[in-house]
Scaffold this motif. Structure first.
Motif, PDB file in Angstrom:
ATOM      1  N   ARG A 135       0.741  -1.216  -0.091  1.00 12.52           N
ATOM      2  CA  ARG A 135       0.068  -0.073   0.042  1.00 12.52           C
ATOM      3  C   ARG A 135       0.906   1.175   0.024  1.00 12.52           C
ATOM      4  NH1 ARG A 135      -0.927   3.714   2.940  1.00 12.52           N
ATOM      5  NH2 ARG A 135       0.018   3.083   4.692  1.00 12.52           N
ATOM      6  N   ARG A 136       1.948   1.227   0.844  1.00 18.25           N
ATOM      7  CA  ARG A 136       2.821   2.588   1.023  1.00 18.25           C
ATOM      8  C   ARG A 136       3.560   2.583  -0.260  1.00 18.25           C
ATOM      9  NH1 ARG A 136       7.437   2.001   2.989  1.00 18.25           N
ATOM     10  NH2 ARG A 136       6.890   0.040   4.185  1.00 18.25           N
ATOM     11  N   THR A 137       3.925   1.755  -0.946  1.00 14.79           N
ATOM     12  CA  THR A 137       4.892   1.916  -2.102  1.00 14.79           C
ATOM     13  C   THR A 137       4.238   1.745  -3.469  1.00 14.79           C
ATOM     14  OG1 THR A 137       5.675  -0.453  -1.890  1.00 14.79           O
ATOM     15  CG2 THR A 137       6.816   1.307  -0.743  1.00 14.79           C
ATOM     16  N   TRP A 138       2.933   1.611  -3.566  1.00 15.77           N
ATOM     17  CA  TRP A 138       2.355   1.120  -4.715  1.00 15.77           C
ATOM     18  C   TRP A 138       2.542   2.626  -5.778  1.00 15.77           C
ATOM     19  CZ3 TRP A 138       0.516  -2.575  -7.076  1.00 15.77           C
ATOM     20  CH2 TRP A 138      -0.294  -2.519  -8.446  1.00 15.77           C
ATOM     21  N   GLN A 139       2.764   2.291  -6.978  1.00 18.40           N
ATOM     22  CA  GLN A 139       2.819   3.309  -7.991  1.00 18.40           C
ATOM     23  C   GLN A 139       1.942   2.800  -9.102  1.00 18.40           C
ATOM     24  OE1 GLN A 139       6.885   2.434  -9.386  1.00 18.40           O
ATOM     25  NE2 GLN A 139       7.883   3.708  -7.617  1.00 18.40           N
ATOM     26  N   GLN A 140       0.811   3.778  -9.174  1.00 20.53           N
ATOM     27  CA  GLN A 140      -0.137   3.586 -10.416  1.00 20.53           C
ATOM     28  C   GLN A 140       0.422   4.068 -11.620  1.00 20.53           C
ATOM     29  OE1 GLN A 140      -2.848   1.773  -9.779  1.00 20.53           O
ATOM     30  NE2 GLN A 140      -3.846   2.030 -11.849  1.00 20.53           N
ATOM     31  N   GLN A 141       0.821   5.114 -11.565  1.00 28.73           N
ATOM     32  CA  GLN A 141       1.405   5.759 -12.778  1.00 28.73           C
ATOM     33  C   GLN A 141       2.706   6.628 -12.870  1.00 28.73           C
ATOM     34  OE1 GLN A 141      -1.550   8.772 -13.891  1.00 28.73           O
ATOM     35  NE2 GLN A 141      -3.022   6.908 -14.755  1.00 28.73           N
ATOM     36  N   ARG A 146       2.095   7.139 -17.914  1.00 30.42           N
ATOM     37  CA  ARG A 146       2.014   5.907 -18.239  1.00 30.42           C
ATOM     38  C   ARG A 146       1.598   4.979 -16.977  1.00 30.42           C
ATOM     39  NH1 ARG A 146       7.639   6.506 -21.538  1.00 30.42           N
ATOM     40  NH2 ARG A 146       7.917   7.074 -19.516  1.00 30.42           N
ATOM     41  N   LEU A 147       0.690   3.978 -17.229  1.00 30.23           N
ATOM     42  CA  LEU A 147       0.141   2.909 -16.553  1.00 30.23           C
ATOM     43  C   LEU A 147       1.425   2.199 -15.760  1.00 30.23           C
ATOM     44  CD1 LEU A 147      -2.491   2.681 -15.147  1.00 30.23           C
ATOM     45  CD2 LEU A 147      -3.024   0.906 -16.866  1.00 30.23           C
ATOM     46  N   LEU A 148       1.456   1.846 -14.581  1.00 30.74           N
ATOM     47  CA  LEU A 148       2.791   1.368 -14.134  1.00 30.74           C
ATOM     48  C   LEU A 148       1.919   0.063 -13.238  1.00 30.74           C
ATOM     49  CD1 LEU A 148       5.299   3.779 -12.754  1.00 30.74           C
ATOM     50  CD2 LEU A 148       5.392   2.745 -14.663  1.00 30.74           C
ATOM     51  N   ARG A 149       1.125   0.232 -12.349  1.00 34.02           N
ATOM     52  CA  ARG A 149       0.800  -0.863 -11.315  1.00 34.02           C
ATOM     53  C   ARG A 149       1.808  -1.805 -11.003  1.00 34.02           C
ATOM     54  NH1 ARG A 149      -4.642  -2.784 -14.976  1.00 34.02           N
ATOM     55  NH2 ARG A 149      -5.460  -0.551 -15.415  1.00 34.02           N
ATOM     56  N   ARG A 150       2.431  -1.035  -9.948  1.00 32.51           N
ATOM     57  CA  ARG A 150       3.379  -1.846  -9.648  1.00 32.51           C
ATOM     58  C   ARG A 150       3.892  -1.370  -8.178  1.00 32.51           C
ATOM     59  NH1 ARG A 150       8.618   0.370 -12.784  1.00 32.51           N
ATOM     60  NH2 ARG A 150       8.927   2.339 -11.760  1.00 32.51           N
ATOM     61  N   THR A 151       4.552  -2.224  -7.399  1.00 31.51           N
ATOM     62  CA  THR A 151       5.278  -1.802  -6.118  1.00 31.51           C
ATOM     63  C   THR A 151       6.758  -2.251  -6.348  1.00 31.51           C
ATOM     64  OG1 THR A 151       5.103  -2.184  -3.536  1.00 31.51           O
ATOM     65  CG2 THR A 151       4.644  -3.985  -5.244  1.00 31.51           C
ATOM     66  N   MET A 152       7.479  -1.283  -5.862  1.00 30.03           N
ATOM     67  CA  MET A 152       9.230  -1.488  -5.603  1.00 30.03           C
ATOM     68  C   MET A 152       9.352  -1.924  -4.061  1.00 30.03           C
ATOM     69  SD  MET A 152       9.871  -1.346  -8.653  1.00 30.03           S
ATOM     70  CE  MET A 152      11.759  -0.990  -8.805  1.00 30.03           C
ATOM     71  N   GLY A 153       8.524  -2.089  -3.172  1.00 29.21           N
ATOM     72  CA  GLY A 153       8.604  -2.014  -2.001  1.00 29.21           C
ATOM     73  C   GLY A 153       8.638  -3.806  -1.505  1.00 29.21           C
ATOM     74  N   ILE A 154       8.240  -4.657  -2.333  1.00 29.92           N
ATOM     75  CA  ILE A 154       8.379  -6.123  -2.120  1.00 29.92           C
ATOM     76  C   ILE A 154       9.208  -6.602  -3.269  1.00 29.92           C
ATOM     77  CG2 ILE A 154       6.518  -7.982  -2.086  1.00 29.92           C
ATOM     78  CD1 ILE A 154       4.426  -6.021  -1.568  1.00 29.92           C
TER      79      ILE A 154
END
Length: 188
Positions: A135-141, A146-154
């Protein structure tokens, strides 16, 4: 102390029994003849897979009174055909070792001692931290929309002791959670 009769000496037994080359019953003592393998006293035999590497060698686990008494290679396994490497052969020691950890241990930040946790509390703690990090590291765009829908925290690092099916499920789980840093020990 029991005295050994000269008639029981191996050479004398060989001559008396006619087993002059010493390849038959003349070379076995009464103690040796009385021995029985641990596998013959087992209550049941369970088929399993060796936990050490990704080869997946078959094992036969002999259980007596709900305790593992012997682990051998499974001759019915198409992978290992009854053979085990030294680590697989010693896996009975892994199961029965008095130093084996059987409960979850947790050391709080800045604490100097470990504390025991029950399994459900440990799983809940890991799940809560996983969800919060996502939740804290979610990157939607990205900055350009541009659409990313990713997290770099996991991130995930699979081990070579997992088989292909387990690694596949871990990959699916972490991909569905939005993680992009997914690696395996076998590839590194």
């Amino acid at each position: 102390m029991v005295r050994l009769s000269p008639l029981e000496w191996p050479v004398v037994r060989q001559v008396r029994s006619g087993d002059l080359l010493g390849r038959g019953p003349a070379v076995t003592s009464a103690l040796t003849r009385a021995l029985a393998p641990r596998t013959s006293t087992a209550d049941r035999v369970v088929q399993s897979v060796c936990p050490y590497c990704a080869v997946g060698c078959g094992q036969r686990i002999y259980v007596k009174d709900e305790k593992v008494v012997q682990i051998e290679g499974d001759p019915d396994s198409p992978i290992s055909r009854g053979r085990l490497c030294p680590k697989g052969s010693a896996s009975e020691q892994l199961v029965n070792s008095p130093g084996r950890q059987v409960k979850a241990l947790y050391r709080a930040p800045y604490a100097s001692e470990w504390q025991s946790l029950d399994k459900d509390a440990a799983i809940d703690m890991v799940a809560d931290r996983f969800i919060e990090s996502r939740r804290r590291t979610w990157q939607q765009q990205d900055d350009e929309g541009r659409l990313l829908r990713r997290t770099m925290g996991i991130a995930a690092l699979g081990g070579a002791t997992l088989d292909n099916e387990e690694n596949y499920l871990i990959k699916k789980l972490f991909t569905a959670a939005g993680a992009v840093q997914i690696e395996n020990q076998a590839r590194i």
